[in-house]
Design an enzyme around this catalytic site. Structure first.
Site, PDB file in Angstrom:
ATOM      1  N   LYS A  82       0.919  -1.218  -0.118  1.00 31.08           N
ATOM      2  CA  LYS A  82       0.016   0.097  -0.044  1.00 31.08           C
ATOM      3  C   LYS A  82       0.908   1.413  -0.046  1.00 31.08           C
ATOM      4  O   LYS A  82       1.746   1.467   0.763  1.00 31.08           O
ATOM      5  CB  LYS A  82      -0.887  -0.143   1.213  1.00 31.08           C
ATOM      6  CG  LYS A  82      -1.809   1.525   1.286  1.00 31.08           C
ATOM      7  CD  LYS A  82      -2.560   1.176   2.610  1.00 31.08           C
ATOM      8  CE  LYS A  82      -3.244   2.435   2.862  1.00 31.08           C
ATOM      9  NZ  LYS A  82      -4.219   2.579   4.074  1.00 31.08           N
ATOM     10  N   ASP A  86      -2.543  10.151   3.949  1.00 35.74           N
ATOM     11  CA  ASP A  86      -3.955   9.783   4.143  1.00 35.74           C
ATOM     12  C   ASP A  86      -4.757  10.929   4.974  1.00 35.74           C
ATOM     13  O   ASP A  86      -4.566  10.735   6.186  1.00 35.74           O
ATOM     14  CB  ASP A  86      -4.023   8.376   4.638  1.00 35.74           C
ATOM     15  CG  ASP A  86      -5.593   7.872   4.692  1.00 35.74           C
ATOM     16  OD1 ASP A  86      -6.522   8.572   4.126  1.00 35.74           O
ATOM     17  OD2 ASP A  86      -5.918   7.028   5.407  1.00 35.74           O
ATOM     18  N   LYS A 100     -10.066  12.736   8.730  1.00 28.46           N
ATOM     19  CA  LYS A 100      -9.337  12.259   9.893  1.00 28.46           C
ATOM     20  C   LYS A 100      -9.484  13.453  10.720  1.00 28.46           C
ATOM     21  O   LYS A 100      -9.319  14.782  10.297  1.00 28.46           O
ATOM     22  CB  LYS A 100      -8.044  11.857   9.777  1.00 28.46           C
ATOM     23  CG  LYS A 100      -8.147  10.324   8.998  1.00 28.46           C
ATOM     24  CD  LYS A 100      -6.698   9.847   9.086  1.00 28.46           C
ATOM     25  CE  LYS A 100      -6.659   8.508   8.211  1.00 28.46           C
ATOM     26  NZ  LYS A 100      -7.434   7.499   8.913  1.00 28.46           N
ATOM     27  N   ASP A 118       1.539   6.092   5.818  1.00 27.54           N
ATOM     28  CA  ASP A 118       0.448   5.384   5.283  1.00 27.54           C
ATOM     29  C   ASP A 118       1.049   4.622   3.974  1.00 27.54           C
ATOM     30  O   ASP A 118       0.239   3.923   3.043  1.00 27.54           O
ATOM     31  CB  ASP A 118      -0.983   6.173   4.822  1.00 27.54           C
ATOM     32  CG  ASP A 118      -2.189   4.950   4.880  1.00 27.54           C
ATOM     33  OD1 ASP A 118      -1.795   4.039   5.740  1.00 27.54           O
ATOM     34  OD2 ASP A 118      -3.031   5.536   4.525  1.00 27.54           O
ATOM     35  N   ASP A 125     -12.264   7.403   3.773  1.00 27.80           N
ATOM     36  CA  ASP A 125     -11.059   6.768   4.557  1.00 27.80           C
ATOM     37  C   ASP A 125     -10.590   5.581   4.399  1.00 27.80           C
ATOM     38  O   ASP A 125      -9.850   5.036   5.034  1.00 27.80           O
ATOM     39  CB  ASP A 125     -11.228   7.271   5.977  1.00 27.80           C
ATOM     40  CG  ASP A 125     -10.039   7.440   6.986  1.00 27.80           C
ATOM     41  OD1 ASP A 125      -9.060   7.532   6.230  1.00 27.80           O
ATOM     42  OD2 ASP A 125      -9.991   7.636   8.101  1.00 27.80           O
ATOM     43  N   GLU A 139      -9.480   3.985   1.959  1.00 25.44           N
ATOM     44  CA  GLU A 139      -9.029   3.887   0.642  1.00 25.44           C
ATOM     45  C   GLU A 139      -7.929   2.998   0.229  1.00 25.44           C
ATOM     46  O   GLU A 139      -7.694   2.908  -1.088  1.00 25.44           O
ATOM     47  CB  GLU A 139      -8.412   5.558   0.244  1.00 25.44           C
ATOM     48  CG  GLU A 139      -6.895   5.805   1.099  1.00 25.44           C
ATOM     49  CD  GLU A 139      -6.821   5.359   2.416  1.00 25.44           C
ATOM     50  OE1 GLU A 139      -7.775   5.590   3.119  1.00 25.44           O
ATOM     51  OE2 GLU A 139      -5.713   5.058   3.048  1.00 25.44           O
ATOM     52  N   ARG A 195      -7.598   0.106   0.592  1.00 24.20           N
ATOM     53  CA  ARG A 195      -8.136  -1.258  -0.090  1.00 24.20           C
ATOM     54  C   ARG A 195      -8.620  -0.924  -1.554  1.00 24.20           C
ATOM     55  O   ARG A 195      -8.739  -1.884  -2.403  1.00 24.20           O
ATOM     56  CB  ARG A 195      -9.319  -2.011   0.748  1.00 24.20           C
ATOM     57  CG  ARG A 195     -10.485  -1.042   0.920  1.00 24.20           C
ATOM     58  CD  ARG A 195     -11.423  -1.343   2.145  1.00 24.20           C
ATOM     59  NE  ARG A 195     -11.077  -0.764   3.379  1.00 24.20           N
ATOM     60  CZ  ARG A 195     -11.599  -1.391   4.383  1.00 24.20           C
ATOM     61  NH1 ARG A 195     -12.675  -2.029   4.344  1.00 24.20           N
ATOM     62  NH2 ARG A 195     -11.103  -0.811   5.643  1.00 24.20           N
TER      63      ARG A 195
HETATM   64  N1  BES Z   1      -4.538   4.491   6.866  1.00 23.60           N
HETATM   65  C1  BES Z   1      -5.729   3.989   7.448  1.00 23.60           C
HETATM   66  C2  BES Z   1      -5.328   2.888   8.599  1.00 23.60           C
HETATM   67  C3  BES Z   1      -4.166   3.353   9.618  1.00 23.60           C
HETATM   68  C4  BES Z   1      -4.959   3.913  11.000  1.00 23.60           C
HETATM   69  C5  BES Z   1      -3.154   2.958   9.551  1.00 23.60           C
HETATM   70  C6  BES Z   1      -3.894   4.211  11.946  1.00 23.60           C
HETATM   71  C7  BES Z   1      -2.159   3.333  10.690  1.00 23.60           C
HETATM   72  C8  BES Z   1      -2.634   3.929  11.827  1.00 23.60           C
HETATM   73  C9  BES Z   1      -6.665   3.404   6.662  1.00 23.60           C
HETATM   74  O1  BES Z   1      -6.719   3.919   5.573  1.00 23.60           O
HETATM   75  C10 BES Z   1      -7.925   4.004   7.291  1.00 23.60           C
HETATM   76  O2  BES Z   1      -8.201   5.257   7.208  1.00 23.60           O
HETATM   77  N2  BES Z   1      -8.709   3.027   7.606  1.00 23.60           N
HETATM   78  C11 BES Z   1     -10.117   3.377   8.571  1.00 23.60           C
HETATM   79  C12 BES Z   1     -11.154   2.257   7.808  1.00 23.60           C
HETATM   80  C13 BES Z   1     -12.456   2.421   8.293  1.00 23.60           C
HETATM   81  C14 BES Z   1     -12.879   4.039   7.542  1.00 23.60           C
HETATM   82  C15 BES Z   1     -13.258   1.515   7.709  1.00 23.60           C
HETATM   83  C16 BES Z   1      -9.747   3.114   9.967  1.00 23.60           C
HETATM   84  O3  BES Z   1      -9.138   2.271  10.152  1.00 23.60           O
HETATM   85  O4  BES Z   1     -10.505   3.981  10.541  1.00 23.60           O
HETATM   86 ZN    ZN Z   2      -4.716   4.748   4.610  1.00 26.37          ZN
HETATM   87 MN    MN Z   3      -7.854   5.746   5.311  1.00 24.86          MN
END
Ligand code: BES
Ligand code: ZN
Ligand code: MN
Length: 489
Positions: free
Chosen positions: A261, A266, A273, A283, A342, A344, A346
């Site tokens: 990834k 992000d 966020k 990220d 968010d 993104e 995937r």
């Molecule tokens: N990049 C984040 C996940 C992440 C969170 C990585 C904390 C490192 C530290 C990912 O893109 C994300 O935002 N995931 C969301 C998914 C949710 C919207 C279903 C999450 O984990 O909150």
């Molecule tokens: Zn992310």
């Molecule tokens: Mn995200």
């Protein structure tokens, strides 16, 4: 800093700091150690008594031997119980010794540690890794290096280990990879951009003779990568789809892909966020470890073909941003309702996996800082592993064990797929809060048809707030060592 594996015995070594490993509850001074103790006027015995040193794992003690003595200082390093000792114990001992040598301002260091499992090459490799990784410091963004951070250490001798130069070189290659990954993750999003990631790929291609294909936006459009491009569309920077290939000289024993990834930032998109948004420079941790593995593999040159693939972009906001509710079409024709901008990672991985699946390889491993849910489940020291192919999963777990990196296999529970069914499209990109790292893995599975595949959620371990083991606080370079071991296995 020059690490050498030499024939010199600890009784005969001279220098600034001599570090000796001890197993727990086995610290009698007999044989050559008794002799060394006598030679040093009883200092080892006194140090053991005064510090109540028992050889417990990660315990240590240091003292000065004398003035103008052949050894200036001595260090005792605890290794825990002899039985079942893992190579990572020696890697961590190397890190402990390196930090002590730095603190004590030693210029020369002698190390006497036991052989793991009769395997001197692995032993020398892991000790060398521990030394180099613990001493790495990232001063790129400091205008001056504080004196306390200046390393005096120039020569390290691994005693009684002559004939293991290849293991030292292998460790150096692996550490080069880990350090590249750390520096990519630690650099902010105004330094590491999709363009700079493409430049990193070009540098690796040039340095190690890899083939490189970079698909620009128009080519991604032609391939129908609507999921990846949906994420990219609000950024001022052009997306870069990177495909780097290492091909060995003879017939490859296996053909593998590592898909990382690569979100250089992000923001969350319109589902923006809140607190902690500034940490999202990390990220691209999956792509960073992918590049780190490439740098190591370019030097080690195994008889395995390896493809390194990343769909690199940023997740930003602008008038062109994806709206929550948009429907995107991925390059395999599947439609995705974006119920959260968010989620993104995937989306970018979906098109990267469809592309990789078509290469007809023996296995694909993707790695991603994919979900906060994985951190909730496993914390910051353990990554999640998902795979429908148990022998692939077992291979990765074995590689991780040797690497001293922690993974826990998680279920690909098909029942939870219901959570990402959309009433209007084939899929939606997020499911319910519970089991969020599992629905993310199930989402990715929709984009791999033919190739044995495993998914690693590395959201926790790519970054740590406090020094631990071979890692200093900050970017860790996780899981470069696991990836390299997996390729070599
Ligand atoms: N990049 C984040 C996940 C992440 C969170 C990585 C904390 C490192 C530290 C990912 O893109 C994300 O935002 N995931 C969301 C998914 C949710 C919207 C279903 C999450 O984990 O909150
Ligand atoms: Zn992310
Ligand atoms: Mn995200």
């Amino acid at each position: 800093m020059d690490i050498k594996a030499i024939a010199t015995h600890r009784l005969d070594w001279t220098g600034d700091l001599l570090a000796i490993g001890f197993y727990e509850d086995a610290i009698e001074l007999s044989g050559d150690l008794a002799e060394l103790n006598t030679k040093l006027a009883g200092v080892i015995e006194a140090l053991i008594a005064e510090t109540e040193f028992k050889g417990a794992k990660s315990s240590s003690a240091v003292t000065r031997v004398g003035v103008d003595t052949p050894i200036a200082k001595i260090m005792l390093v605890g290794l825990g119980k002899a039985e079942g000792m893992k190579p990572d114990t020696l890697r961590k001992a190397g890190a402990t010794i390196a930090r002590a040598a730095k603190r004590e301002k030693a210029k020369t260091l002698g190390i006497s540690l036991p052989i793991w499992n009769g395997d001197s090459a692995t032993t020398v490799q892991v000790i060398s890794e521990g030394l180099r990784l613990a001493l790495h410091q990232d001063t790129r963004f400091k205008s001056e290096v504080e004196p306390k951070h200046q390393l005096k250490l120039t020569a390290v001798d691994l005693l009684d280990f002559a004939g293991n130069d290849a293991a030292i070189s292998k460790a150096q290659a692996i550490c080069d990879g880990v350090i590249l990954a750390r520096e990519l993750v630690a650099a902010p999003a105004n330094v590491v951009t999709p363009m700079s990631m493409a430049a990193t790929a070009e540098e690796i291609a040039k340095d190690y003779g890899f083939a490189l294909k970079i698909l620009e936006q128009a080519e991604c459009e032609a391939l129908g990568m609507g999921a990846f491009l949906g994420v990219a569309q609000a950024s001022e920077m052009p997306p870069k789809f990177i495909h780097l290939t290492y091909t060995p000289a003879g017939t490859p024993r296996r053909k593998l892909a590592i898909v990382g990834k690569g979100l250089t930032f992000d923001s969350g998109g319109l589902n923006i966020k809140g607190a902690g948004i500034e940490t999202m420079k990390m990220d691209m941790g999956g792509a960073a470890a992918m590049f780190g593995a490439a740098k190591a593999i370019g030097q080690i040159k195994p008889d395995v073909e390896v493809h390194f693939i990343s769909a690199v972009t940023e997740n930003m906001i602008s008038g062109r941003a994806m709206h929550p509710g948009d429907i995107l079409t991925a390059s395999n024709g599947k439609t995705i309702e974006i119920n959260n901008t968010d989620a993104e990672g995937r989306l970018t991985l979906a098109d990267a996996l469809v592309y990789t699946d078509k290469l007809g390889l023996d296995a694909i491993v993707d790695l991603a800082t994919l979900t906060g849910a994985c951190i909730v489940a496993l914390g910051d020291d353990i990554s999640g592993l998902w795979s429908p192919d148990q022998s692939l999963a077992d291979g990765i777990l074995a590689a991780a064990e040797l690497a001293g990196e922690n993974f826990w296999q998680m279920p690909l529970a098909e029942k939870y797929f219901d959570g990402i069914k959309s009433p209007i499209a084939d899929l939606k990109n997020t499911g319910p809060r519970g089991g969020g790292s599992i629905t993310a893995a199930l989402f990715l599975k929709q984009f791999v048809k033919d190739t044995p595949w495993a998914h690693l959620d590395v959201a926790g371990p790519v970054w740590i707030d406090k020094e631990h083991g071979v890692n200093n606080a900050g970017a860790t370079g996780h899981p470069v060592r696991t990836l390299v071991n997996w390729v070599l296995s």
